[in-house]
Scaffold this motif. Structure first.
Motif, short mmCIF file in Angstrom:
data_model
loop_
_atom_site.label_atom_id
_atom_site.label_comp_id
_atom_site.label_asym_id
_atom_site.label_seq_id
_atom_site.Cartn_x
_atom_site.Cartn_y
_atom_site.Cartn_z
N ASN A 94 61.94 74.15 5.19
CA ASN A 94 61.26 73.19 6.06
C ASN A 94 61.36 73.54 7.55
O ASN A 94 60.83 72.81 8.39
N ALA A 95 62.03 74.62 7.88
CA ALA A 95 62.23 74.97 9.29
C ALA A 95 60.90 75.13 10.03
O ALA A 95 60.79 74.73 11.20
N GLY A 96 59.90 75.66 9.38
CA GLY A 96 58.59 75.84 10.02
C GLY A 96 57.94 74.53 10.40
O GLY A 96 57.23 74.44 11.41
N VAL A 97 58.17 73.50 9.62
CA VAL A 97 57.60 72.18 9.92
C VAL A 97 58.17 71.67 11.24
O VAL A 97 57.42 71.25 12.14
N ALA A 98 59.47 71.72 11.39
CA ALA A 98 60.12 71.25 12.62
C ALA A 98 59.73 72.14 13.80
O ALA A 98 59.49 71.65 14.91
N GLU A 99 59.67 73.44 13.57
CA GLU A 99 59.35 74.37 14.65
C GLU A 99 57.93 74.13 15.17
O GLU A 99 57.71 74.06 16.38
N VAL A 100 56.97 73.99 14.28
CA VAL A 100 55.59 73.77 14.70
C VAL A 100 55.44 72.41 15.37
O VAL A 100 54.76 72.28 16.39
N ALA A 101 56.08 71.39 14.84
CA ALA A 101 56.02 70.06 15.46
C ALA A 101 56.56 70.12 16.89
O ALA A 101 55.99 69.53 17.80
N GLY A 102 57.64 70.86 17.09
CA GLY A 102 58.27 70.97 18.39
C GLY A 102 57.47 71.72 19.44
O GLY A 102 57.78 71.66 20.63
N ARG A 103 56.43 72.41 19.03
CA ARG A 103 55.57 73.11 19.99
C ARG A 103 54.76 72.13 20.85
O ARG A 103 54.32 72.48 21.94
N ASP A 104 54.54 70.94 20.32
CA ASP A 104 53.80 69.92 21.06
C ASP A 104 54.74 69.32 22.11
O ASP A 104 55.80 68.79 21.76
N PRO A 105 54.38 69.39 23.39
CA PRO A 105 55.28 68.87 24.42
C PRO A 105 55.53 67.36 24.33
O PRO A 105 56.52 66.86 24.88
N ALA A 106 54.70 66.64 23.60
CA ALA A 106 54.88 65.19 23.45
C ALA A 106 55.83 64.85 22.31
O ALA A 106 56.18 63.70 22.10
N VAL A 107 56.27 65.88 21.56
CA VAL A 107 57.12 65.68 20.38
C VAL A 107 58.54 66.15 20.67
O VAL A 107 58.75 67.19 21.29
N THR A 108 59.51 65.38 20.18
CA THR A 108 60.92 65.75 20.30
C THR A 108 61.48 65.99 18.90
O THR A 108 61.24 65.19 17.99
N VAL A 109 62.19 67.08 18.74
CA VAL A 109 62.82 67.40 17.46
C VAL A 109 64.34 67.44 17.68
O VAL A 109 64.82 68.20 18.52
N THR A 110 65.05 66.60 16.94
CA THR A 110 66.51 66.58 17.00
C THR A 110 67.04 66.62 15.57
O THR A 110 66.27 66.53 14.62
N ARG A 111 68.36 66.73 15.44
CA ARG A 111 68.98 66.70 14.10
C ARG A 111 69.81 65.44 13.98
O ARG A 111 70.58 65.10 14.88
N ILE A 112 69.66 64.79 12.85
CA ILE A 112 70.49 63.62 12.50
C ILE A 112 71.02 63.90 11.10
O ILE A 112 70.26 63.90 10.13
N GLY A 113 72.31 64.17 11.02
CA GLY A 113 72.89 64.52 9.72
C GLY A 113 72.16 65.72 9.16
O GLY A 113 71.93 66.70 9.87
N PRO A 114 71.74 65.65 7.90
CA PRO A 114 71.07 66.79 7.28
C PRO A 114 69.55 66.80 7.48
O PRO A 114 68.83 67.47 6.76
N TYR A 115 69.05 66.06 8.48
CA TYR A 115 67.60 65.93 8.68
C TYR A 115 67.18 66.35 10.08
O TYR A 115 67.92 66.20 11.04
N PHE A 116 65.94 66.83 10.17
CA PHE A 116 65.26 66.94 11.45
C PHE A 116 64.64 65.58 11.70
O PHE A 116 63.97 65.03 10.81
N GLU A 117 64.82 65.04 12.88
CA GLU A 117 64.12 63.82 13.29
C GLU A 117 63.04 64.27 14.27
O GLU A 117 63.35 64.83 15.32
N ILE A 118 61.80 64.03 13.92
CA ILE A 118 60.66 64.44 14.73
C ILE A 118 60.03 63.16 15.27
O ILE A 118 59.58 62.32 14.49
N THR A 119 60.04 62.99 16.60
CA THR A 119 59.57 61.74 17.19
C THR A 119 58.55 62.00 18.29
O THR A 119 58.53 63.06 18.91
N ALA A 120 57.73 60.97 18.54
CA ALA A 120 56.75 61.01 19.62
C ALA A 120 56.32 59.58 19.92
O ALA A 120 56.47 58.69 19.07
N GLU A 121 55.81 59.36 21.10
CA GLU A 121 55.28 58.04 21.45
C GLU A 121 53.97 57.77 20.73
O GLU A 121 53.65 56.64 20.42
#
Length: 81
Positions: A12-39
């Motif tokens: 799933n690393a590619g999913v988080a990496e591609v999401a993080g390319r968008d400057p409006a998106v933040t990717v962090t880690r919470i436990g064993p998960y990527f948390e992908i957030t945006a307004e």
């Protein structure tokens, strides 16, 4: 706020990496998960992630105050609920 959770495994690393390319998106880690957030909406192009179909369709682990409006062979679109 839109929130998408994806299990932090190599497949799933590619999913988080591609999401993080968008400057409006933040990717962090919470436990064993990527948390992908945006307004606003989060849009991830499947081909850009390099994910095969089986991994792509099983990559979503959870949502936070959000809903999936597209999840097909082209893209994943998550919007605020």
């Amino acid at each position: 706020m839109t929130a998408l959770y994806v299990l932090d495994v190599p497949e799933n690393a590619g999913v988080a990496e591609v999401a993080g390319r968008d400057p409006a998106v933040t990717v962090t880690r919470i436990g064993p998960y990527f948390e992908i957030t945006a307004e606003g909406p989060i849009v991830i192009d499947r081909r850009a992630t390099g994910c095969r179909h089986a991994v792509w369709y099983s990559s979503v682990a959870g949502l936070g105050r959000s809903r999936i409006t597209q999840h097909d062979k082209d893209a994943l679109r998550v919007e605020p609920a």
